[in-house]
Design an enzyme around this catalytic site. Structure first.
Site, PDB file in Angstrom:
ATOM      1  N   SER A  13      -2.917  -6.771  -2.391  1.00 50.58           N
ATOM      2  CA  SER A  13      -2.775  -7.957  -3.362  1.00 50.58           C
ATOM      3  C   SER A  13      -1.879  -7.022  -4.729  1.00 50.58           C
ATOM      4  O   SER A  13      -1.200  -7.747  -5.180  1.00 50.58           O
ATOM      5  CB  SER A  13      -4.030  -8.631  -3.688  1.00 50.58           C
ATOM      6  N   LEU A  87      -6.202  11.496  -0.408  1.00 50.76           N
ATOM      7  CA  LEU A  87      -5.726  12.411  -1.372  1.00 50.76           C
ATOM      8  C   LEU A  87      -4.383  12.697  -1.346  1.00 50.76           C
ATOM      9  O   LEU A  87      -3.785  12.927  -0.125  1.00 50.76           O
ATOM     10  CB  LEU A  87      -6.595  13.738  -1.320  1.00 50.76           C
ATOM     11  N   HIS A 104      -7.981   2.864 -10.672  1.00 51.60           N
ATOM     12  CA  HIS A 104      -9.479   3.038 -10.380  1.00 51.60           C
ATOM     13  C   HIS A 104     -10.264   2.012 -10.896  1.00 51.60           C
ATOM     14  O   HIS A 104     -10.123   1.611 -11.950  1.00 51.60           O
ATOM     15  CB  HIS A 104      -9.895   4.305 -10.620  1.00 51.60           C
TER      16      HIS A 104
END
Length: 189
Positions: A13, A87, A104
């Protein structure tokens, strides 16, 4: 016009929202969506938006130069992580030094690090009794949720808020501000 590649592992999204944000302008556009999951819903969103997509596996990502080469072949200027859970390896960090950004779903450094993503973060916010949360837009380095903070946006957490309530508030911030912060960074290129 600058070209953006978006890496995503799930629903997509945010990737779709970023693509829509840049579709109406002339500064940049999302030219490539990449995923580490062949079943990720983001790939269907990419098809629906007419954006090229690619899927890669762990070995390709970590043990070859194929991904940086693919980005170079497509003329990618900027990389965005939007719900991408791996990562980033050194070869990609070197190729796009200072040009990889992530969002984040908390106010880093709170509730960040390996394994802290999505609903896990929202549950941690509620369980910790935090009175506010939000998003952190940051450059990507070789540490989970590390890198220079570019912006933080905050929302209150009510006493009765559930993790789902927090998720709705945080997603609204992501959709509103993440594309704006990406645009600010692209303007600096």
């Amino acid at each position: 016009m600058r070209k953006i590649a978006v890496f995503a592992s799930g629903e997509g999204s945010n990737a779709e929202n970023i693509a829509a944000y840049f579709a109406s302008g002339s500064k940049a556009r999302v030219a490539l969506i990449l995923s580490n999951r062949p079943d990720a819903a983001v790939l269907g969103r990419a098809r629906g938006l007419g954006i090229e997509s690619a899927v890669f596996d762990r070995d390709t990502f970590y043990n070859s130069d194929r991904i940086p080469e693919l980005l170079a072949e497509r003329g990618i200027d900027y990389v965005v992580l939007a719900g991408f859970l791996w990562l980033v390896p050194d070869n990609l960090l070197r190729a796009y030094r200072g040009r990889i950004v992530n969002v984040h779903p908390s106010l880093l450094p709170r509730h960040g690090g390996k394994g802290m993503y999505g609903d896990r973060v929202h549950r941690a916010v509620v369980e910790a009794g935090d009175r506010e949360t939000g998003i952190t837009v940051h450059r990507v380095d070789g540490v989970y949720d590390g890198g220079d903070v570019l912006a933080r946006y905050r929302v209150p957490v009510g006493a009765g808020d559930t993790a789902e309530d927090v998720a709705r508030k945080v997603h609204a911030l992501e959709y509103r501000y993440f594309p704006v912060e990406i645009e600010k960074e692209i303007d600096k290129l």
